[in-house]
Design an enzyme around this catalytic site. Structure first.
Site, PDB file in Angstrom:
ATOM      1  N   ILE A 191       0.863  -1.177   0.000  1.00  0.00           N
ATOM      2  CA  ILE A 191       0.000   0.000   0.000  1.00  0.00           C
ATOM      3  C   ILE A 191       0.903   1.231   0.000  1.00  0.00           C
ATOM      4  O   ILE A 191       1.630   1.470   0.972  1.00  0.00           O
ATOM      5  CB  ILE A 191      -0.944  -0.002   1.223  1.00  0.00           C
ATOM      6  CG1 ILE A 191      -1.839  -1.256   1.183  1.00  0.00           C
ATOM      7  CG2 ILE A 191      -1.785   1.282   1.249  1.00  0.00           C
ATOM      8  CD1 ILE A 191      -2.722  -1.447   2.396  1.00  0.00           C
TER       9      ILE A 191
ATOM     10  N   CYS B  33       4.882  -2.487   2.822  1.00  0.00           N
ATOM     11  CA  CYS B  33       4.981  -3.694   1.993  1.00  0.00           C
ATOM     12  C   CYS B  33       3.831  -4.676   2.210  1.00  0.00           C
ATOM     13  O   CYS B  33       3.157  -4.667   3.249  1.00  0.00           O
ATOM     14  CB  CYS B  33       6.286  -4.425   2.301  1.00  0.00           C
ATOM     15  SG  CYS B  33       7.766  -3.555   1.783  1.00  0.00           S
TER      16      CYS B  33
ATOM     17  N   GLU C 149       4.077  -7.818   2.894  1.00  0.00           N
ATOM     18  CA  GLU C 149       4.323  -8.684   4.045  1.00  0.00           C
ATOM     19  C   GLU C 149       3.820  -8.025   5.331  1.00  0.00           C
ATOM     20  O   GLU C 149       3.281  -8.691   6.220  1.00  0.00           O
ATOM     21  CB  GLU C 149       5.830  -8.969   4.173  1.00  0.00           C
ATOM     22  CG  GLU C 149       6.422  -9.752   3.008  1.00  0.00           C
ATOM     23  CD  GLU C 149       6.935  -8.874   1.875  1.00  0.00           C
ATOM     24  OE1 GLU C 149       6.392  -7.765   1.660  1.00  0.00           O
ATOM     25  OE2 GLU C 149       7.883  -9.278   1.186  1.00  0.00           O
TER      26      GLU C 149
ATOM     27  N   CYS D 193      10.957  -5.822   6.413  1.00  0.00           N
ATOM     28  CA  CYS D 193       9.997  -6.938   6.482  1.00  0.00           C
ATOM     29  C   CYS D 193      10.677  -8.210   6.979  1.00  0.00           C
ATOM     30  O   CYS D 193      10.024  -9.034   7.631  1.00  0.00           O
ATOM     31  CB  CYS D 193       9.324  -7.157   5.138  1.00  0.00           C
ATOM     32  SG  CYS D 193       8.074  -5.892   4.802  1.00  0.00           S
TER      33      CYS D 193
HETATM   34  N1  THU Z   1       7.489  -4.306  -1.788  1.00  0.00           N
HETATM   35  C1  THU Z   1       6.758  -5.219  -1.084  1.00  0.00           C
HETATM   36  O1  THU Z   1       5.557  -5.037  -0.875  1.00  0.00           O
HETATM   37  N2  THU Z   1       7.387  -6.324  -0.630  1.00  0.00           N
HETATM   38  C2  THU Z   1       8.671  -6.651  -0.915  1.00  0.00           C
HETATM   39  O2  THU Z   1       9.113  -7.730  -0.504  1.00  0.00           O
HETATM   40  C3  THU Z   1       9.512  -5.743  -1.684  1.00  0.00           C
HETATM   41  C4  THU Z   1       8.909  -4.439  -2.031  1.00  0.00           C
HETATM   42  C5  THU Z   1       6.798  -3.130  -2.325  1.00  0.00           C
HETATM   43  C6  THU Z   1       7.078  -1.825  -1.650  1.00  0.00           C
HETATM   44  C7  THU Z   1       6.709  -0.847  -2.745  1.00  0.00           C
HETATM   45  O3  THU Z   1       5.315  -0.618  -2.699  1.00  0.00           O
HETATM   46  C8  THU Z   1       7.031  -1.589  -4.028  1.00  0.00           C
HETATM   47  O4  THU Z   1       7.156  -2.959  -3.665  1.00  0.00           O
HETATM   48  C9  THU Z   1       8.315  -1.145  -4.718  1.00  0.00           C
HETATM   49  O5  THU Z   1       9.368  -1.145  -3.829  1.00  0.00           O
END
Ligand code: THU
Length: 130
Positions: A42, A52, A54, A88
């Site tokens: 989000i 993230c 996670e 995370c």
């Molecule tokens: N992101 C995640 O949601 N999880 C991950 O393991 C790596 C990165 C997201 C954060 C951001 O919204 C987008 O990916 C680009 O970095």
């Protein structure tokens, strides 16, 4: 890893709010209560305020009554085997054991499965605070 966890991560990814990075991510946790808790990334226009997939999944787990991560699947639309970011890794470790499985997925299923220790070696150990 069973199909239901992969499907949950994929469905969650479809609910992401990622208008700035255009990098959808989904995560799904199988918790100690037998439930699956999922989440997507989000983002916020003030970029550092986003979070993230996670992290969303962990918050759903905690609020849903789960207390431990038994296994977690992560999927990104544009990257095979997306590994969780540093923050995370620490958050997952908070609710995991050293041998908890982390499944890095693509659209078809698991690309690679690693343990919590593989993901975050030399983790800060809360035991020292007890
Ligand atoms: N992101 C995640 O949601 N999880 C991950 O393991 C790596 C990165 C997201 C954060 C951001 O919204 C987008 O990916 C680009 O970095």
């Amino acid at each position: 890893m069973s199909r239901d966890l992969h499907e949950a991560a994929q469905t969650a990814m479809g609910k992401c709010h990622a208008p700035y990075s255009h990098f959808p991510v989904g995560a799904a946790i199988r918790a100690d209560d037998g439930q699956i808790y999922s989440g997507a990334n989000i983002e916020v226009i003030a970029y550092p305020e986003g979070w993230c997939a996670e992290t969303t999944a962990i918050s759903h787990m905690v609020m849903g009554g789960g207390r431990k991560i038994r296994e977690i699947a992560v999927i990104a639309e544009k990257l095979d085997a997306c590994t969780p970011c540093g923050g995370c890794r620490q958050r997952i470790a908070e609710f995991a054991d050293p041998d908890t499985l982390i499944h890095l997925c693509d659209h078809d299923g698991v690309v690679k499965t690693i343990t919590m220790t593989d993901l975050l070696p030399y983790a800060f150990d809360a035991e020292v605070l007890k």
